[in-house]
Design a protein around this motif. Sequence first.
Motif, PDB file in Angstrom:
ATOM      1  N   PRO A  83       0.804  -1.234   0.000  1.00 52.56           N
ATOM      2  CA  PRO A  83       0.000   0.000   0.000  1.00 52.56           C
ATOM      3  C   PRO A  83       0.832   1.277   0.000  1.00 52.56           C
ATOM      4  N   HIS A  84       1.863   1.346   0.845  1.00 53.32           N
ATOM      5  CA  HIS A  84       2.642   2.585   0.887  1.00 53.32           C
ATOM      6  C   HIS A  84       3.433   2.776  -0.404  1.00 53.32           C
ATOM      7  N   GLN A  85       3.820   1.672  -1.069  1.00 51.48           N
ATOM      8  CA  GLN A  85       4.517   1.792  -2.341  1.00 51.48           C
ATOM      9  C   GLN A  85       3.575   2.233  -3.450  1.00 51.48           C
ATOM     10  N   LEU A  86       2.345   1.744  -3.423  1.00 55.90           N
ATOM     11  CA  LEU A  86       1.357   2.183  -4.402  1.00 55.90           C
ATOM     12  C   LEU A  86       1.022   3.658  -4.222  1.00 55.90           C
ATOM     13  N   ARG A  87       0.942   4.091  -2.978  1.00 62.63           N
ATOM     14  CA  ARG A  87       0.689   5.516  -2.740  1.00 62.63           C
ATOM     15  C   ARG A  87       1.823   6.362  -3.293  1.00 62.63           C
ATOM     16  N   ARG A  88       3.047   5.905  -3.075  1.00 60.89           N
ATOM     17  CA  ARG A  88       4.201   6.650  -3.577  1.00 60.89           C
ATOM     18  C   ARG A  88       4.232   6.632  -5.107  1.00 60.89           C
ATOM     19  N   LEU A  89       3.777   5.536  -5.698  1.00 60.80           N
ATOM     20  CA  LEU A  89       3.711   5.453  -7.150  1.00 60.80           C
ATOM     21  C   LEU A  89       2.736   6.487  -7.705  1.00 60.80           C
ATOM     22  N   LEU A  90       1.625   6.665  -7.032  1.00 63.00           N
ATOM     23  CA  LEU A  90       0.627   7.633  -7.494  1.00 63.00           C
ATOM     24  C   LEU A  90       1.065   9.067  -7.259  1.00 63.00           C
ATOM     25  N   THR A  91       1.645   9.329  -6.086  1.00 63.39           N
ATOM     26  CA  THR A  91       2.010  10.713  -5.769  1.00 63.39           C
ATOM     27  C   THR A  91       3.327  11.137  -6.397  1.00 63.39           C
ATOM     28  N   GLY A  92       4.269  10.200  -6.539  1.00 57.27           N
ATOM     29  CA  GLY A  92       5.593  10.569  -7.034  1.00 57.27           C
ATOM     30  C   GLY A  92       5.787  10.404  -8.518  1.00 57.27           C
ATOM     31  N   ILE A  93       4.882   9.668  -9.204  1.00 60.92           N
ATOM     32  CA  ILE A  93       5.036   9.449 -10.644  1.00 60.92           C
ATOM     33  C   ILE A  93       3.773   9.834 -11.403  1.00 60.92           C
ATOM     34  N   ALA A  94       2.625   9.288 -10.987  1.00 57.62           N
ATOM     35  CA  ALA A  94       1.391   9.558 -11.726  1.00 57.62           C
ATOM     36  C   ALA A  94       0.981  11.019 -11.624  1.00 57.62           C
ATOM     37  N   LEU A  95       1.023  11.599 -10.427  1.00 60.69           N
ATOM     38  CA  LEU A  95       0.629  12.998 -10.265  1.00 60.69           C
ATOM     39  C   LEU A  95       1.546  13.947 -11.042  1.00 60.69           C
ATOM     40  N   PRO A  96       2.887  13.837 -10.929  1.00 61.67           N
ATOM     41  CA  PRO A  96       3.744  14.709 -11.754  1.00 61.67           C
ATOM     42  C   PRO A  96       3.497  14.534 -13.248  1.00 61.67           C
ATOM     43  N   TYR A  97       3.194  13.301 -13.672  1.00 68.37           N
ATOM     44  CA  TYR A  97       2.909  13.090 -15.089  1.00 68.37           C
ATOM     45  C   TYR A  97       1.685  13.893 -15.522  1.00 68.37           C
ATOM     46  N   VAL A  98       0.607  13.832 -14.742  1.00 66.01           N
ATOM     47  CA  VAL A  98      -0.612  14.558 -15.092  1.00 66.01           C
ATOM     48  C   VAL A  98      -0.355  16.059 -15.101  1.00 66.01           C
ATOM     49  N   VAL A  99       0.311  16.553 -14.067  1.00 68.34           N
ATOM     50  CA  VAL A  99       0.535  17.997 -13.952  1.00 68.34           C
ATOM     51  C   VAL A  99       1.401  18.512 -15.090  1.00 68.34           C
ATOM     52  N   PHE A 100       2.506  17.837 -15.370  1.00 66.66           N
ATOM     53  CA  PHE A 100       3.427  18.353 -16.383  1.00 66.66           C
ATOM     54  C   PHE A 100       2.965  18.034 -17.802  1.00 66.66           C
ATOM     55  N   GLU A 101       2.198  16.983 -17.976  1.00 65.34           N
ATOM     56  CA  GLU A 101       1.613  16.739 -19.289  1.00 65.34           C
ATOM     57  C   GLU A 101       0.655  17.873 -19.651  1.00 65.34           C
ATOM     58  N   VAL A 102      -0.166  18.283 -18.703  1.00 71.57           N
ATOM     59  CA  VAL A 102      -1.075  19.404 -18.938  1.00 71.57           C
ATOM     60  C   VAL A 102      -0.284  20.705 -19.111  1.00 71.57           C
ATOM     61  N   ALA A 103       0.749  20.905 -18.269  1.00 67.86           N
ATOM     62  CA  ALA A 103       1.525  22.135 -18.344  1.00 67.86           C
ATOM     63  C   ALA A 103       2.256  22.266 -19.678  1.00 67.86           C
ATOM     64  N   TYR A 104       2.878  21.202 -20.149  1.00 68.38           N
ATOM     65  CA  TYR A 104       3.579  21.254 -21.428  1.00 68.38           C
ATOM     66  C   TYR A 104       2.600  21.451 -22.587  1.00 68.38           C
ATOM     67  N   SER A 105       1.452  20.832 -22.504  1.00 72.03           N
ATOM     68  CA  SER A 105       0.468  20.976 -23.574  1.00 72.03           C
ATOM     69  C   SER A 105      -0.071  22.404 -23.632  1.00 72.03           C
ATOM     70  N   LEU A 106      -0.363  22.996 -22.471  1.00 69.33           N
ATOM     71  CA  LEU A 106      -0.827  24.379 -22.452  1.00 69.33           C
ATOM     72  C   LEU A 106       0.276  25.339 -22.883  1.00 69.33           C
ATOM     73  N   PHE A 107       1.512  25.030 -22.516  1.00 71.60           N
ATOM     74  CA  PHE A 107       2.647  25.860 -22.937  1.00 71.60           C
ATOM     75  C   PHE A 107       2.783  25.836 -24.458  1.00 71.60           C
ATOM     76  N   ALA A 108       2.628  24.649 -25.048  1.00 68.97           N
ATOM     77  CA  ALA A 108       2.681  24.550 -26.502  1.00 68.97           C
ATOM     78  C   ALA A 108       1.504  25.271 -27.149  1.00 68.97           C
ATOM     79  N   ARG A 109       0.345  25.244 -26.497  1.00 67.89           N
ATOM     80  CA  ARG A 109      -0.839  25.869 -27.074  1.00 67.89           C
ATOM     81  C   ARG A 109      -0.722  27.390 -27.105  1.00 67.89           C
ATOM     82  N   TYR A 110      -0.213  27.994 -26.033  1.00 73.31           N
ATOM     83  CA  TYR A 110      -0.213  29.450 -25.939  1.00 73.31           C
ATOM     84  C   TYR A 110       1.130  30.066 -26.313  1.00 73.31           C
ATOM     85  N   ALA A 111       2.233  29.468 -25.882  1.00 78.00           N
ATOM     86  CA  ALA A 111       3.533  30.041 -26.224  1.00 78.00           C
ATOM     87  C   ALA A 111       3.864  29.840 -27.690  1.00 78.00           C
TER      88      ALA A 111
END
Length: 391
Positions: free
Chosen positions: A115-143
């Motif tokens: 359980p603690h490893q799955l939590r770390r997988l979600l917070t340390g890998i999945a969450l940064p992926y979602v945040v930066f995937e959206v950030a890079y896509s919006l950066f490409a859209r507007y910049a």
Amino acid sequence: MFHAAHGYQRAPLPEAPESGPTPATRTATAAAPAATGRKSAPGPAPEPKKPAGRDAYFDNAKYLAIVLVAVAHAWEPVMDGSRAARALYMIIYTFHMPAFIIVSGYFSRSYRGKPHQLRRLLTGIALPYVVFEVAYSLFARYANDDPGHPVSLLDPFYLTWFLAALFVWRLTTPLWRIVRRPLPIALGIATLAALTPNIGADLNLQRVMQFLPFFVLGLCLRPEHFQLVRRREVRLLTLPLLAGTALFAYWAAPRMRLNWFYRSSSVQELGAPWWSGVVVFLGLFVCALVLSAAFLAWVPGRRSWMTALGAGTICGYLLHGFLVKAGDYFGVFEENSWLGSPLGLVFVSLFAAGAVTLLCTPPVRRALRPVTEPEMTWAFRTDATELGARR
């Protein structure tokens, strides 16, 4: 933790014993097998002990690898016309991500899906992926003035593919731990992927599978393997090896397509017959292993100024792409053609190395911690076993 039919169900807490055994009882119980001549049933194999602290060698390796990643990304828009720069680019791209992935696999050996490893997988890998995937896509859209640029979590944009790949690789770690020959199997999967042109762009699975053997290799390595490549005689052997690699890369620079090194296309899409494509693919795999070993052989093992930066490589990796893309979107590389000259390439290299170094510093890591290393205890239920241990 999860049940497909009924959703999340909390397991009942273990009941506390009314009274604990006395020391005498424990002694008698422990002595019982010896007295009766029976062997006690063997318990589960002990898990590998965690190191007391961070190993400076691996932090140094991660920092140096991320510097090479940033330098190679910065060279890509300006190296056209320079055969030497293209050759060096090919050398770096042969091993910089494989070496980084090998180290990532090595540190995933203790993953069991707890359980603690799955939590770390979600917070340390999945969450940064979602945040930066959206950030890079919006950066490409507007910049880049591209209002039609899609925001898709299934199609990794630019360098976010590594987070998606690491998520998939780590989830499969328990499977690789139970098979007898994990590396040949992973290499077979990667080869079949390279021969399959219709895999699709979802999660960049072509690249995920072609890089898979390096992660599995990291899972199979032990500390003594790294000690072996760090021996003095190995370092001396790497000198003629690197010289020969440089000469071969200089010869091959105008003859070889760079897409071979990205591992995001099948051999058919690269215009090669399947049999020759397999030869090139396996040859690049061997070259990546050899050059990764040569790189790791020269990584210093002592603590130094770069050691603290190795803990923040995720920040340097995810942020330096904005600088490279900004130079591309705002025409910096096109308007300054001198950046492709030898002096310009030195300037670009120093700027990229300096920028990614600053992005790996502890202040940047602390600022990004809510995204890259969040606790998010509010989002998860407390596992019954952990709660019982606390009580």
